[in-house]
Design an enzyme around this catalytic site. Structure first.
Site, PDB file in Angstrom:
ATOM      1  N   GLY A  29      -8.233   0.236   7.884  1.00 46.58           N
ATOM      2  CA  GLY A  29      -8.258   1.245   8.926  1.00 46.58           C
ATOM      3  C   GLY A  29      -9.361   1.046   9.949  1.00 46.58           C
ATOM      4  O   GLY A  29     -10.549   1.060   9.595  1.00 46.58           O
ATOM      5  N   GLY A  30      -8.980   0.799  11.178  1.00 46.31           N
ATOM      6  CA  GLY A  30      -9.951   0.719  12.257  1.00 46.31           C
ATOM      7  C   GLY A  30     -10.835  -0.507  12.229  1.00 46.31           C
ATOM      8  O   GLY A  30     -11.938  -0.494  12.783  1.00 46.31           O
ATOM      9  N   HIS A  38       0.869  -1.179   0.000  1.00 45.61           N
ATOM     10  CA  HIS A  38       0.000   0.000   0.000  1.00 45.61           C
ATOM     11  C   HIS A  38       0.901   1.222   0.000  1.00 45.61           C
ATOM     12  O   HIS A  38       1.490   1.566   1.026  1.00 45.61           O
ATOM     13  CB  HIS A  38      -0.895  -0.082   1.242  1.00 45.61           C
ATOM     14  N   MET A  93       1.604   4.880   0.188  1.00 42.84           N
ATOM     15  CA  MET A  93       1.071   6.185   0.587  1.00 42.84           C
ATOM     16  C   MET A  93       2.188   7.195   0.336  1.00 42.84           C
ATOM     17  O   MET A  93       2.817   7.714   1.271  1.00 42.84           O
ATOM     18  CB  MET A  93       0.648   6.139   2.066  1.00 42.84           C
ATOM     19  N   SER A 117      -3.527  -2.914  14.322  1.00 37.66           N
ATOM     20  CA  SER A 117      -3.485  -2.955  15.786  1.00 37.66           C
ATOM     21  C   SER A 117      -4.409  -4.016  16.378  1.00 37.66           C
ATOM     22  O   SER A 117      -4.110  -4.577  17.430  1.00 37.66           O
ATOM     23  CB  SER A 117      -3.825  -1.575  16.352  1.00 37.66           C
ATOM     24  N   GLY A 177      -1.963   7.018   7.397  1.00 36.27           N
ATOM     25  CA  GLY A 177      -0.761   7.525   8.043  1.00 36.27           C
ATOM     26  C   GLY A 177      -0.399   6.812   9.336  1.00 36.27           C
ATOM     27  O   GLY A 177       0.768   6.721   9.678  1.00 36.27           O
ATOM     28  N   PHE A 178      -1.410   6.306  10.022  1.00 35.65           N
ATOM     29  CA  PHE A 178      -1.142   5.719  11.336  1.00 35.65           C
ATOM     30  C   PHE A 178      -2.052   4.523  11.591  1.00 35.65           C
ATOM     31  O   PHE A 178      -3.193   4.501  11.121  1.00 35.65           O
ATOM     32  CB  PHE A 178      -1.376   6.759  12.438  1.00 35.65           C
ATOM     33  N   GLY A 179      -1.535   3.588  12.377  1.00 35.67           N
ATOM     34  CA  GLY A 179      -2.364   2.497  12.858  1.00 35.67           C
ATOM     35  C   GLY A 179      -3.164   2.958  14.067  1.00 35.67           C
ATOM     36  O   GLY A 179      -2.910   4.018  14.641  1.00 35.67           O
ATOM     37  N   GLY A 180      -4.133   2.153  14.449  1.00 37.53           N
ATOM     38  CA  GLY A 180      -4.850   2.383  15.703  1.00 37.53           C
ATOM     39  C   GLY A 180      -5.858   3.510  15.692  1.00 37.53           C
ATOM     40  O   GLY A 180      -6.276   3.964  16.758  1.00 37.53           O
TER      41      GLY A 180
HETATM   42  C1  DX5 Z   1      -2.913   3.341   7.840  1.00 37.50           C
HETATM   43  C2  DX5 Z   1      -2.486   2.079   7.135  1.00 37.50           C
HETATM   44  C3  DX5 Z   1      -3.081   0.862   7.673  1.00 37.50           C
HETATM   45  C4  DX5 Z   1      -2.819   0.616   9.150  1.00 37.50           C
HETATM   46  C5  DX5 Z   1      -4.115   0.140   9.704  1.00 37.50           C
HETATM   47  O1  DX5 Z   1      -2.603   4.425   7.083  1.00 37.50           O
HETATM   48  O2  DX5 Z   1      -2.778   2.139   5.754  1.00 37.50           O
HETATM   49  O3  DX5 Z   1      -2.762  -0.286   6.899  1.00 37.50           O
HETATM   50  O4  DX5 Z   1      -1.827  -0.336   9.429  1.00 37.50           O
HETATM   51  O5  DX5 Z   1      -3.999   0.037  11.075  1.00 37.50           O
HETATM   52  P1  DX5 Z   1      -5.252  -0.284  11.990  1.00 37.50           P
HETATM   53  O6  DX5 Z   1      -5.795  -1.614  11.526  1.00 37.50           O
HETATM   54  O7  DX5 Z   1      -4.653  -0.332  13.352  1.00 37.50           O
HETATM   55  O8  DX5 Z   1      -6.241   0.824  11.815  1.00 37.50           O
HETATM   56 ZN    ZN Z   2      -2.551   0.202   4.614  1.00 39.93          ZN
END
Ligand code: DX5
Ligand code: ZN
Length: 218
Positions: free
Chosen positions: A176-177, A66, A68, A198, A142-145
């Site tokens: 995401g989420g 992926h 970004m 996460s 941009g971020f997990g969780g």
């Molecule tokens: C976020 C990433 C996701 C991320 C999802 O920008 O593209 O792949 O790892 O993390 P969760 O499942 O924790 O939302």
């Molecule tokens: Zn992703």
């Protein structure tokens, strides 16, 4: 109905990445989701082709990359060489999505396109036949969780209808989420590849967690 589970290594512990990959493989991961961030398209940094090439030696699962990053057309060849099986870039990151989708296919990879929460599914109308995968972001990338944005359910239903009508073999992915509490609902809305970071790696036993996820879809 086949649903691919795609743990995102963004939330894994890279000091023991071989063990973490083995855990999710044992738990039934179909893809390994690899989030490439450049600090420009998104406000975070991860890894490039070198790391993906190294990880390639640890796993034969589908590498779901992926991107970004801005100007993704500059880097897709490198990611393919490193071992990416699916290469997904952002609709918002290039003015020439149709050209790039075609180019990714010419490299022998599956070509994916992703849309951020503010981008309507209708923007994919003119490229849907050129896609092997559509990724609907259910958080701002941009971020997990982060917390799942509920509007994504409607977008998944819209994307499902577009895919069913125009390109039924195209994979619909959500990212995401997503966790136990909404996994069933995203599949009911049409998703067939589910990214989870996460909610898998944030648990003590990622392997058992993935098996529980699979059981929820039975
Ligand atoms: C976020 C990433 C996701 C991320 C999802 O920008 O593209 O792949 O790892 O993390 P969760 O499942 O924790 O939302
Ligand atoms: Zn992703």
């Amino acid at each position: 109905m086949t649903v691919a589970l795609a743990p995102s290594l963004l939330s894994a512990d890279f000091a023991r990445i071989a063990e973490q990959i083995a855990q999710v493989e044992a738990g039934g991961a179909d893809y390994l989701h690899l989030d490439v961030m450049d600090g420009r398209f998104v406000p975070n940094l991860t890894w490039g082709p070198k790391i993906i090439g190294d990880l390639r030696r640890l796993s034969a699962r589908t590498f779901d990359c992926h991107l970004m990053i801005v100007e993704p057309e500059r880097y897709v060849d490198e990611f393919r060489k490193a071992g990416a099986d699916i290469i997904t870039f952002h609709y918002e990151a290039t003015p020439h999505a149709q050209r790039l989708l075609t180019h990714i296919r010419s490299l022998g990879a599956k070509a994916g396109i992703s849309i951020c929460p503010q981008t309507p599914v209708s923007m994919l109308q003119d490229v849907i036949e050129d896609c092997d995968l559509v990724l609907v972001m259910s958080v701002n990338p941009g971020f997990g969780g982060q917390r799942f944005i509920p509007r994504a359910f409607e977008k998944l239903r819209e994307a499902r209808a577009l895919i069913d009508e125009r390109n039924p073999s195209c994979i619909l992915e959500v990212d995401g989420g997503v966790g136990k509490e909404n996994l069933r609902a995203v599949v009911d809305a049409g998703a067939r590849a589910i990214v989870m970071g996460s909610s898998v790696f944030g648990t003590p036993d990622p392997s058992a967690t993935l098996r529980e996820m699979r059981a929820l879809l039975a």
